[in-house]
Design a protein around this motif. Structure first.
Motif, short mmCIF file in Angstrom:
data_model
loop_
_atom_site.label_atom_id
_atom_site.label_comp_id
_atom_site.label_asym_id
_atom_site.label_seq_id
_atom_site.Cartn_x
_atom_site.Cartn_y
_atom_site.Cartn_z
N GLY A 238 0.80 -1.21 0.00
CA GLY A 238 0.00 0.00 0.00
C GLY A 238 0.84 1.26 0.00
O GLY A 238 0.35 2.35 -0.33
N MET A 239 2.12 1.14 0.36
CA MET A 239 3.01 2.30 0.33
C MET A 239 3.31 2.67 -1.11
O MET A 239 3.29 1.84 -2.01
CB MET A 239 4.32 1.99 1.07
CG MET A 239 4.17 1.87 2.57
SD MET A 239 5.73 1.37 3.40
CE MET A 239 6.83 2.70 2.96
N THR A 240 3.59 3.93 -1.33
CA THR A 240 4.00 4.39 -2.66
C THR A 240 5.31 5.17 -2.52
O THR A 240 5.53 5.85 -1.51
CB THR A 240 2.92 5.29 -3.28
OG1 THR A 240 2.64 6.38 -2.40
CG2 THR A 240 1.67 4.51 -3.59
N PRO A 241 6.17 5.09 -3.51
CA PRO A 241 6.03 4.22 -4.69
C PRO A 241 6.37 2.77 -4.37
O PRO A 241 7.08 2.49 -3.41
CB PRO A 241 7.05 4.80 -5.67
CG PRO A 241 8.13 5.34 -4.77
CD PRO A 241 7.42 5.87 -3.55
N THR A 242 5.86 1.86 -5.19
CA THR A 242 6.19 0.45 -5.05
C THR A 242 7.60 0.23 -5.57
O THR A 242 7.93 0.68 -6.67
CB THR A 242 5.21 -0.43 -5.84
OG1 THR A 242 3.89 -0.21 -5.34
CG2 THR A 242 5.56 -1.90 -5.69
N PRO A 243 8.45 -0.45 -4.83
CA PRO A 243 9.82 -0.70 -5.30
C PRO A 243 9.83 -1.46 -6.62
O PRO A 243 8.98 -2.32 -6.87
CB PRO A 243 10.43 -1.54 -4.18
CG PRO A 243 9.60 -1.23 -2.98
CD PRO A 243 8.21 -0.99 -3.49
N THR A 244 10.76 -1.11 -7.46
CA THR A 244 10.88 -1.77 -8.77
C THR A 244 12.14 -2.62 -8.87
O THR A 244 12.32 -3.34 -9.85
CB THR A 244 10.89 -0.72 -9.89
OG1 THR A 244 11.96 0.21 -9.67
CG2 THR A 244 9.57 0.03 -9.95
#
Length: 332
Positions: A238-244
Motif C-alpha cells: 500500500g506504500m508508494t512508490p512500489t519498489p521496482t
C-alpha cells in the motif's frame, strides 16, 4: 490472495441462483482446456507411505534441492493457482502421509538455502506438466491467510518450523515460471516469513537463486527480513512508490551441486506434454499400421490375382474335358 469479485445483477446470468449473489474466482487465467488426458505413469506408492495420486495431505517440508514439497491445486484442470489458495494440497518429491508425488519433469531447477532462521527453496517449473497457464501470475499460500487460519487450512510444517509462505507463478520472470517456499523456525521467525506482501511475488519477498540452471544446496546468511530493502527502508503493501528493484539475495556458502530428482514414473492425467507425446506416438503408430495395411492389401491383391490364375487354368481344363466328351458322343 488475489481475488476478483464478480457481481451479477440478473438471475438470467445466474440460472437458479439469487440475483446479486457474489461469485468469487481467481484473478488468474483459467487452466488450459484439457482435450486429451494423458495416461497415468507407472508410479506406485511406496509401501506404507500413505501417498497417492489423489491424496489430500498437507504436510510441507524442505530438506534439500531434491527433497521438498510444494502446495498446488488438487484439480488443475478446473483450478488456477489462486482458486486453490484455500484448498491446495502438497505435492512432494518423496511423498508420505497422504501427500501426492511431484510429477516427473515439473521441477526444472531448484536451489536450497539453509539459514539460522529459515530454509528456502527457489527455482523454476514447467507449467504444462501441471496444466497451469504459463501466464498465471499465481498467489500466495501461507499459514496465516486472510482470517488467520491459513491458506490452505491445516498445513503441517515439518521439522520444527512454525511459519511458511509460498509463491508460485509465471509473471515474476516472464517466460520462465518460478516457485519459492520458505519455512521459518521459532516464535521470533515471522519477520522472515511475513505474509502480508502477497502482491510482490518471489523476487521481492524471497530473494534467492532463480536464474542458475541445475540443483544446488547451500548454507546462507538470513539476509533482510521480508519487505526490507536496506537497513533504513522497509516496504509495506500500500506504500508508494512500489519498489521496482528486488532486494539483494543473502550471501551463500558451502554450495554443492546435485543431480536432478530421479524420474519415478509420476504422470497425472492433466499432463499436457505427456498427452501431446502420446498423441504423437499414436499418430505415428497409426500411420505405420496404415502403411503396413497397404502392403498387406497389395499382398492380398496379389493372392487374388494368383487365385484368378488358378481359376482360369481350372476353367480351361473343364472346357477341354467337356469338349472331348461331346466329340466322343458325336462319333458314337
Amino acid at each position: 490472495m488475489f481475488f476478483k469479485v464478480l457481481t451479477f445483477a440478473s438471475t438470467a446470468l445466474l440460472g437458479s441462483h439469487i440475483a446479486n449473489a457474489q461469485v468469487i474466482t481467481g484473478d488468474g487465467p483459467r487452466p488450459p482446456a484439457l482435450t486429451t488426458p494423458a495416461k497415468e505413469g507407472s508410479w506406485t506408492p511406496p509401501a506404507g507411505s500413505g501417498a497417492s495420486l489423489t491424496g489430500m495431505g498437507r504436510d510441507l517440508y524442505i530438506n534439500s534441492a531434491t527433497d521438498f514439497c510444494l502446495l498446488m491445486p488438487p484439480d488443475p484442470v478446473n483450478q488456477n493457482l489462486v482458486d486453490a489458495e484455500a484448498v491446495a494440497v502438497s505435492y512432494c518429491i518423496k511423498p508420505t502421509n497422504g501427500t501426492r508425488p511431484m510429477p516427473d519433469g515439473f521441477i526444472k531447477t531448484a536451489h536450497y538455502r539453509e539459514t539460522a532462521d529459515y530454509v528456502q527453496i527457489s527455482g523454476t517449473y514447467d507449467p504444462a506438466i501441471m496444466n497451469l497457464a504459463a501466464n498465471d501470475c499465481g498467489g500466495e499460500y501461507d499459514n496465516h491467510g486472510a482470517e488467520g487460519v491459513g491458506n490452505p487450512v491445516g498445513v503441517n510444517i515439518k521439522n520444527g518450523y512454525t511459519n511458511f509462505f509460498e509463491f508460485i507463478g509465471g509473471c515474476d520472470i516472464p517466460g520462465n515460471a518460478v516457485f519459492c517456499l520458505r519455512t521459518c523456525k521459532g516464535d521470533q521467525s515471522y519477520p522472515y516469513c511475513r505474509n502480508s506482501l502477497d502482491l510482490m511475488g518471489c523476487l521481492f519477498t524471497m530473494p534467492g537463486d532463480y536464474d542458475t540452471p541445475g540443483f544446488t544446496n547451500c548454507q546462507a546468511d538470513p539476509g533482510l527480513v521480508v519487505g526490507a530493502f536496506n537497513a533504513t527502508y522497509t516496504f509495506s503493501q500500500g506504500m508508494t512508490p512500489t519498489p521496482t528493484i528486488a532486494p539483494p539475495a543473502p550471501q551463500s556458502s558451502q554450495c554443492t551441486t546435485t543431480a536432478s530428482p530421479t524420474a519415478s514414473g509420476v504422470t497425472y492425467t492433466w499432463n499436457q506434454e505427456a498427452a501431446a507425446a502420446q498423441t504423437a506416438a499414436t499418430t505415428t503408430t497409426s500411420s505405420a499400421r496404415g502403411t503396413s495395411t497397404g502392403q498387406s492389401s497389395s499382398g492380398t491383391n496379389s493372392n487374388a490375382a494368383k487365385g484368378d490364375s488358378h481359376l482360369g487354368a481350372l476353367g480351361l481344363l473343364v472346357t477341354s474335358t467337356l469338349g472331348a466328351l461331346i466329340a466322343a458322343v458325336i462319333v458314337l
